[in-house]
Motif scaffolding. Structure first.
Motif, short mmCIF file in Angstrom:
data_model
loop_
_atom_site.label_atom_id
_atom_site.label_comp_id
_atom_site.label_asym_id
_atom_site.label_seq_id
_atom_site.Cartn_x
_atom_site.Cartn_y
_atom_site.Cartn_z
N ILE A 24 0.87 -0.48 8.23
CA ILE A 24 -0.13 -1.54 8.01
C ILE A 24 0.10 -2.01 6.60
N ARG A 25 1.06 -2.90 6.44
CA ARG A 25 1.56 -3.20 5.09
C ARG A 25 0.46 -3.80 4.22
N ARG A 26 0.37 -3.25 3.01
CA ARG A 26 -0.52 -3.74 1.97
C ARG A 26 -0.21 -5.21 1.68
N LYS A 27 -1.27 -6.02 1.56
CA LYS A 27 -1.03 -7.47 1.50
C LYS A 27 -0.12 -7.88 0.33
N PRO A 76 0.09 -13.20 4.05
CA PRO A 76 -0.25 -12.14 5.00
C PRO A 76 -1.14 -12.70 6.11
N LYS A 77 -1.07 -12.06 7.28
CA LYS A 77 -1.88 -12.55 8.41
C LYS A 77 -3.36 -12.21 8.21
N HIS A 78 -3.62 -11.02 7.70
CA HIS A 78 -5.00 -10.58 7.47
C HIS A 78 -5.17 -10.22 6.00
N ILE A 79 -6.36 -10.49 5.48
CA ILE A 79 -6.68 -10.01 4.14
C ILE A 79 -7.60 -8.81 4.31
N LEU A 80 -6.95 -7.64 4.46
CA LEU A 80 -7.73 -6.42 4.69
C LEU A 80 -8.08 -5.78 3.36
N SER A 81 -9.30 -5.28 3.27
CA SER A 81 -9.63 -4.47 2.10
C SER A 81 -8.95 -3.11 2.29
N GLU A 82 -8.79 -2.38 1.20
CA GLU A 82 -8.15 -1.07 1.30
C GLU A 82 -8.98 -0.12 2.17
N PRO A 87 -3.27 9.34 14.78
CA PRO A 87 -3.17 10.42 15.78
C PRO A 87 -2.23 10.09 16.94
N PHE A 88 -1.95 8.81 17.18
CA PHE A 88 -1.20 8.41 18.37
C PHE A 88 0.28 8.09 18.10
N VAL A 89 0.69 8.12 16.83
CA VAL A 89 2.08 7.79 16.51
C VAL A 89 2.79 9.03 15.94
N ASP A 90 4.08 8.90 15.67
CA ASP A 90 4.85 10.04 15.16
C ASP A 90 4.95 10.05 13.64
N GLY A 91 4.81 8.88 13.06
CA GLY A 91 4.96 8.81 11.61
C GLY A 91 4.23 7.61 11.06
N VAL A 92 4.02 7.62 9.75
CA VAL A 92 3.27 6.55 9.12
C VAL A 92 3.94 6.19 7.80
N ASP A 93 3.82 4.90 7.44
CA ASP A 93 4.39 4.40 6.19
C ASP A 93 3.24 3.97 5.29
N ILE A 94 3.18 4.56 4.11
CA ILE A 94 2.15 4.18 3.15
C ILE A 94 2.82 3.85 1.81
N GLU A 95 2.26 2.85 1.14
CA GLU A 95 2.90 2.37 -0.09
C GLU A 95 2.52 3.25 -1.28
N LEU A 96 3.53 3.57 -2.07
CA LEU A 96 3.32 4.36 -3.30
C LEU A 96 2.34 3.65 -4.22
N GLN A 97 2.34 2.31 -4.19
CA GLN A 97 1.48 1.55 -5.09
C GLN A 97 0.07 1.31 -4.53
N ALA A 98 -0.23 1.90 -3.37
CA ALA A 98 -1.57 1.75 -2.78
C ALA A 98 -2.50 2.80 -3.39
N ILE A 131 -5.86 4.24 -1.67
CA ILE A 131 -5.96 4.95 -0.39
C ILE A 131 -4.79 5.88 -0.10
N ILE A 132 -3.82 5.93 -1.01
CA ILE A 132 -2.64 6.73 -0.68
C ILE A 132 -3.00 8.20 -0.42
N SER A 133 -3.88 8.76 -1.26
CA SER A 133 -4.19 10.19 -1.08
C SER A 133 -4.87 10.48 0.25
N PRO A 134 -5.95 9.74 0.61
CA PRO A 134 -6.55 10.03 1.92
C PRO A 134 -5.60 9.77 3.10
N VAL A 135 -4.75 8.75 3.01
CA VAL A 135 -3.81 8.50 4.11
C VAL A 135 -2.84 9.68 4.24
N ILE A 136 -2.33 10.13 3.08
CA ILE A 136 -1.41 11.28 3.10
C ILE A 136 -2.10 12.51 3.68
#
Lengths: 238, 238
Positions: free
Chosen positions: B70-73, B81-87, B99-110, B113-118
């Protein structure tokens, strides 16, 4: 800036069309290449007068810089070699043709004749390529560095390294060595089937020349068309 | 050995087919790719139930490992970007789909939210890609090293670096950085027109993934067919 004929070497990767014998002279119509290399050791007729007339005829047909190579039998990519020339015979041939070409390629490992060939070429103000071939392996970076330094010390305008790639790691290592080498211009080629990609991506990593045979049937080589198209695409994107 | 689903990462370069919106789901028939990435930020419908059903439907169609992004805008390759999502919204979406996928991509510069996503992804035993994007330049090697180290320290299974190449030198440098980096698995991509060759030659220098859009019309990208054919040719020659 090193020049070969009127061509400045090093700014971009130039494509050398290799003429591996007199029967391929008629194929010299390709204007997409930058340099022509006469692989004299692949000619049937080694009479100096024939070779000189051949070069003069080429000059009428093309303005491309001409490079003369009489590959040492131990370093030829064609097995078996067409001629078993003694080093004395090879030196004599070099002296006959050098005055008529723009540059010459002599092997770093040609201990017996490298010095007289270099002195003769320098005397005639020709561009000097000193080449190193290894059909068994890609030596470690330290050895590669020593090879480049030795060739430079002997007076190379351009150093050429062509070494066998056992695996893709050897290709990556040679490319990064080339990129990081301060002794440019440098040509580097990974030999063998795995290595053939180096003939294209060398242009990304600073290899100043890439070679393709006018005879496009040679095993493991890329066709000139494939090379030209791909390299031009890289440069167009600059 | 890092795994994504059942796929071992790092031995060869795997091809990620990117699904940039729900209308491209029907194009998931290509068996020549290795991984599917859902670019959820490109979907029109961001309802968690719709996304979960979509992922479940995909699982019936394919056994390929699935990656959720879910790429950071500020870091999207699509402008605007298509959506302007808040973090906060983005974090909530991550929690729904992880829970439904095998892996996730999170941005180092996020930073927010990086810690809770990790933590959430690790709790669910999912493979974690930490990515760094720079659309202006390719930072110097020292900075690249710091980026990789920081991502690893945060728990990245795979580090992804995508940086803009101003010239061919930036491509060569990133490739050599990748080759020489000891912190594998690493994905590295040079962005921009000049950089597109990195999507192919990354496989020579040890980049473990390469990305292509299922929508082959995207500007500057290589088509999946072009990628697959070329990379397979490199590997066949091993």
């Amino acid at each position: 800036m090193i020049k070969l004929g009127n061509l400045e070497i090093g700014e971009k990767t130039h494509i050398v069309g290799v003429i591996p014998g007199e029967k391929f002279l008629k194929e010299v119509t390709n204007t997409t290449i930058d340099i022509l290399e006469l692989r004299i050791d692949r000619f049937d007729n080694l009479e100096p007068n024939f070779l000189i007339e051949t070069i003069k005829d080429l000059r009428k047909k093309t303005t491309l810089p001409l490079l003369a190579t009489i590959r040492r039998k131990e370093e030829t990519d064609f097995k078996p070699p067409k001629h078993i020339l003694s080093e004395k015979e090879r030196l004599n041939l070099f002296k006959q043709v050098i005055p008529f070409v723009d540059g010459v390629d002599i092997e770093l490992q040609a201990k017996e004749i490298i010095s007289p060939v270099i002195n003769f070429a320098k005397g005639k103000k020709k561009t000097l390529i000193i080449s190193y071939h290894n059909f068994k392996e890609t030596p470690g970076n330290e050895k590669l560095g020593i090879i480049v330094k030795e060739a430079k010390r002997k007076g190379a305008d351009i150093v050429k390294i062509a070494t066998y790639a056992k695996n893709i790691d050897d290709v990556a290592r040679l490319m990064c060595f080339t990129y990081q080498c301060s002794q440019k211009p440098l040509v580097s080629i990974s030999l063998g089937k795995i290595g053939s990609i180096s003939r294209i991506i060398g242009s990304v990593f600073g290899s100043c020349l890439t070679y393709a045979f006018l005879d496009e049937s040679k095993n493991g080589q890329l066709s000139i068309k494939e090379l030209v198209d791909t390299i031009n695409r890289i440069y167009e994107r600059r």
